[in-house]
Design a protein around this motif. Sequence first.
Motif, PDB file in Angstrom:
ATOM      1  N   TRP A  44      11.197  66.641  86.975  1.00 60.07           N
ATOM      2  CA  TRP A  44      11.544  66.478  85.286  1.00 60.07           C
ATOM      3  C   TRP A  44      11.978  67.486  84.938  1.00 60.07           C
ATOM      4  N   THR A  45      12.895  67.819  83.459  1.00 59.66           N
ATOM      5  CA  THR A  45      12.667  68.816  82.778  1.00 59.66           C
ATOM      6  C   THR A  45      12.697  68.075  80.703  1.00 59.66           C
ATOM      7  N   LEU A  46      12.322  68.857  80.482  1.00 61.80           N
ATOM      8  CA  LEU A  46      12.738  68.444  79.176  1.00 61.80           C
ATOM      9  C   LEU A  46      13.073  69.567  77.611  1.00 61.80           C
ATOM     10  N   GLU A  47      14.136  68.799  77.087  1.00 62.83           N
ATOM     11  CA  GLU A  47      15.333  69.606  76.637  1.00 62.83           C
ATOM     12  C   GLU A  47      15.341  69.167  75.232  1.00 62.83           C
ATOM     13  N   HIS A  48      15.581  69.999  73.903  1.00 65.40           N
ATOM     14  CA  HIS A  48      15.669  69.280  72.584  1.00 65.40           C
ATOM     15  C   HIS A  48      16.934  70.731  72.287  1.00 65.40           C
ATOM     16  N   SER A  49      17.089  69.760  71.060  1.00 61.76           N
ATOM     17  CA  SER A  49      17.978  69.984  70.041  1.00 61.76           C
ATOM     18  C   SER A  49      17.184  71.208  69.359  1.00 61.76           C
ATOM     19  N   ASN A  50      18.339  72.438  68.781  1.00 67.22           N
ATOM     20  CA  ASN A  50      17.468  73.010  67.765  1.00 67.22           C
ATOM     21  C   ASN A  50      16.789  72.598  66.850  1.00 67.22           C
ATOM     22  N   LEU A  51      16.593  71.076  65.908  1.00 67.13           N
ATOM     23  CA  LEU A  51      16.415  70.593  64.411  1.00 67.13           C
ATOM     24  C   LEU A  51      15.223  70.259  65.437  1.00 67.13           C
ATOM     25  N   ILE A  52      14.758  70.150  66.428  1.00 68.40           N
ATOM     26  CA  ILE A  52      13.222  69.609  66.827  1.00 68.40           C
ATOM     27  C   ILE A  52      12.326  70.983  67.343  1.00 68.40           C
ATOM     28  N   LYS A  64      14.865  64.670  81.787  1.00 64.82           N
ATOM     29  CA  LYS A  64      16.276  64.925  82.640  1.00 64.82           C
ATOM     30  C   LYS A  64      15.606  65.167  84.384  1.00 64.82           C
ATOM     31  N   ILE A  65      16.100  64.828  85.078  1.00 56.32           N
ATOM     32  CA  ILE A  65      15.491  64.758  86.603  1.00 56.32           C
ATOM     33  C   ILE A  65      16.481  65.223  87.191  1.00 56.32           C
ATOM     34  N   ASP A  66      16.155  66.573  88.194  1.00 55.30           N
ATOM     35  CA  ASP A  66      17.039  67.071  89.132  1.00 55.30           C
ATOM     36  C   ASP A  66      17.962  66.344  89.894  1.00 55.30           C
ATOM     37  N   GLN A  67      17.101  64.993  90.353  1.00 53.80           N
ATOM     38  CA  GLN A  67      18.506  64.321  91.114  1.00 53.80           C
ATOM     39  C   GLN A  67      18.725  63.240  90.236  1.00 53.80           C
ATOM     40  N   LEU A 118      18.924  60.922  82.811  1.00 55.85           N
ATOM     41  CA  LEU A 118      17.764  61.020  81.766  1.00 55.85           C
ATOM     42  C   LEU A 118      17.491  60.287  81.210  1.00 55.85           C
ATOM     43  N   ILE A 119      16.580  60.418  80.205  1.00 54.15           N
ATOM     44  CA  ILE A 119      15.997  59.538  78.741  1.00 54.15           C
ATOM     45  C   ILE A 119      15.828  60.220  77.865  1.00 54.15           C
ATOM     46  N   ARG A 120      17.247  59.749  76.420  1.00 55.21           N
ATOM     47  CA  ARG A 120      17.106  60.633  75.260  1.00 55.21           C
ATOM     48  C   ARG A 120      16.661  59.579  74.502  1.00 55.21           C
ATOM     49  N   PHE A 121      15.557  60.355  73.132  1.00 56.71           N
ATOM     50  CA  PHE A 121      14.700  59.907  72.342  1.00 56.71           C
ATOM     51  C   PHE A 121      16.211  60.551  71.520  1.00 56.71           C
ATOM     52  N   SER A 122      16.178  60.235  69.755  1.00 58.37           N
ATOM     53  CA  SER A 122      17.045  60.622  68.953  1.00 58.37           C
ATOM     54  C   SER A 122      16.946  59.963  67.770  1.00 58.37           C
ATOM     55  N   GLY A 123      17.330  60.295  67.061  1.00 60.38           N
ATOM     56  CA  GLY A 123      16.745  60.237  65.163  1.00 60.38           C
ATOM     57  C   GLY A 123      17.022  61.423  63.916  1.00 60.38           C
ATOM     58  N   ASN A 124      16.545  61.044  63.288  1.00 58.13           N
ATOM     59  CA  ASN A 124      16.886  61.647  61.766  1.00 58.13           C
ATOM     60  C   ASN A 124      15.224  61.396  61.179  1.00 58.13           C
TER      61      ASN A 124
END
Length: 808
Positions: free
Chosen positions: A543-551, A581-584, A679-685
């Motif tokens: 698993w890897t962790l990615e994020h947008s530039n607003l966090i 995200k997971i590679d497989q 993938l597992i996605r958290f989002s919000g404002n």
Amino acid sequence: MHRLILVILMGSAAYGQDAYPPGTFQFNPQVDLQLQPVQVVVPDKYAERIPDQPVLNLPPGFSARVFAIPGGPGRPRLMAFNADGVLHVAHVNSVMALPDRDNDGVADAEITAVSGLSQANSIAFYRDAMYVAETDKVIRYRDPDGDLVYEEREILVNDIPSEGWHTSRTIAIDAINERFYIAVGSPCDLCRLEQPVYGYSEDPIAKSDEWDAILEFNMDGSGRRIFATGMRNAVGLDIHPATNELWATHNHFDLGGADLPPEWIDIVRNGDFMGYPLSYGYQVWVDEKVENYQRIWPYTQADSLRVQRMKKPAGLVEAHQAPLGMFFYDHPLFPDRFRHAAFIALHGGLTGGNLSVVPGFKVVALFDTPGDGQAQMADFLTGFGPPHTQVWGKPVGITADPQGRLYVSSDAGSPAVFRIEPTVIQGSWQHSLPTIVASGGSLQLQATIHVERFDPEGEMPVVTADLSAFGGSAAQPLTPDVNGEYRLEEILAVERSNGQAEVIVWIRQRNDAGLHSVKLIHAVTIAPVSDAVIFADRPTLGWTLEHSNLIQLQTTELDGATAIALTATPSRLAGWNIEFKIDQPFLKDGYKSLRFAFHPGDIADTDSGTFQIRINQRSVGNRTHTGHYTLDREFGKLVNLLGEGVGGVAGYEVDLTRREWQAVEIPLDILQPEGAIELIRFSGNIAGTFYLDDLRLITSVPPPTLVTEEYQATAPTTLALENNRPNPFNSNTVIHYQLPETGQIELAIYNLAGQQVAQLVRDLRPAGRHAVRWDGRNDQGQALASGVYLYRLRAGDSVQVRKLLLLK
């Protein structure tokens, strides 16, 4: 005003009077007909009008084919066969005759038997005539020259109430007593007969004593009278072949919520009151808190007497399933269990634009022995509209030809008529196979297979078992016993980590026409024995962790736990997101839920903020030449973790005002991931710093609660409950206590609401020092959520309590 308490009795509880008192309702016990997927045979001339390679689910040994797709305006509704065995279909504006002269299972022609009709919903044949039920009339047609075009027309009834809603009319003929019946629905969703209105509105319409009723007539249209009352919209009518009693299906009111009221299938006798608009189920009063329904107030003594006349319904299906056509099967072609069973078309179900929240769009069978009050229900034909996919058919009408083959019409998605019939060979099995097993365990197979139908002129049937999904033989032969039954007894090792596997039994027979087969399938989910940890201090392997530039992300310590600190700075135009995200692709089979720990940090409670989670986010690929984007991943359902507005799911939200760790566990059935998890996605404002920890998929196999004890024979002078160590703890902790004398003690864990969640000790213990190791699970073996808990020691009249902190 009368006010009754509603008790909903679900499942397969006993059907007797004591278990089903007035003021309640109870769904019928369910029978499993072991439905299997069947490829629908689509004749070449209909290939472009039916979805590619359609599949329906039927009991083993049944086939399905498209019999006809009537053209022209209108759509197929209810059906009947004439004396010559030609299928006739009410087609709203016409009646279509669909002969199959060469008996190849496909209609040879589409003949307009009658045209120029107004909402022709139902037809019936009696002697040499066809009776057609329109919105406001009943017409009798005859075809003296036998060309299937009906030249003779006679109006028998011309003034059936027709204003408002529910303008389809259904006809049933009692040939023994020479009567016919017409169902007249209510003009509204829910209103009194004395104050009828249009639909949901307050607009009054003309009064009539015949709203909400079934009318009875002589066969020439004379002798008109009200036979029974209290029906919002009784669409399906049929006469029971053994008792000659009239039965009906019923569509109830809309605004009771997603789960209320149930729809009924029941006997309708002379003088019956069936509940509408006052009650439903078995004398359950309509909830007066629904604003639109307050128009039926006040309830009167006369209302009470009417409701007390309601009998227990023979059959109930879930709310908003819209039971329409009904047909009693009275032929020897199907297995004996179906003799006199009622087949019912459910026209509603779980999809956009429908009120129902359970799967539908199917045909069910009601098995009822007259007089015993023990009716059972079974799915017979499914697959037109599984949950969360496009609905390609909506069953409406059901009938059978003189040979006993069943016909089902669909008026939407695919406006067609389907033919259902037994194959050359039929079989069934009884088994105790589980639906879920733990990886690394074993699967014990004990099954009895019955060959119920085969060609006596063909070779002897051959029965084999395919156990290859569990490492066994792909074609293990089975031999019959002295009773002609085949038995399968095996113990197989479950060596896969997780996924789906099938136990398959084949019944085959060869005759002059070729090889025929029946496939019996039982699907088993293999579940992992432990949770799949995605993040705990850091992402786990794969698993890897990615994020947008607003966090911004950093690892930190909070209340003794290592967690992710997320500082969000959303803009006015865009929110933030983080993705695990997971590679497989990761198989979700065997996992029941997604769990994570959340701490609101310094996030301010807000009415306008968003905080959402989704498994699998559809991503955007290249723009096509038409200007659209290609999409290469399916949506999972977006769940709003603030519990408000679109996507909010009660019980699965976070509380921004609680400045403490909160555990959130969301069933995968709610998140609805399509395919494997990517993938597992958290989002919000929401803005500020908050914390996430212990993201994991929870296995469907509950591990046993682990409680171990140690004892030292010392001589303490006082009762003492000591601090647990470690505290806070993650996987397990030890609780020490000392007893000055031997006695009965209780040591238990409680949540902050005072509810006991785990019983650690309840027994006689000697004087001395004791230690109890606990793994943080409740009495059902389920891992408890992160948070503060109390542990309490009771010895005689003395009680001591301390706190512990569980962090996942």
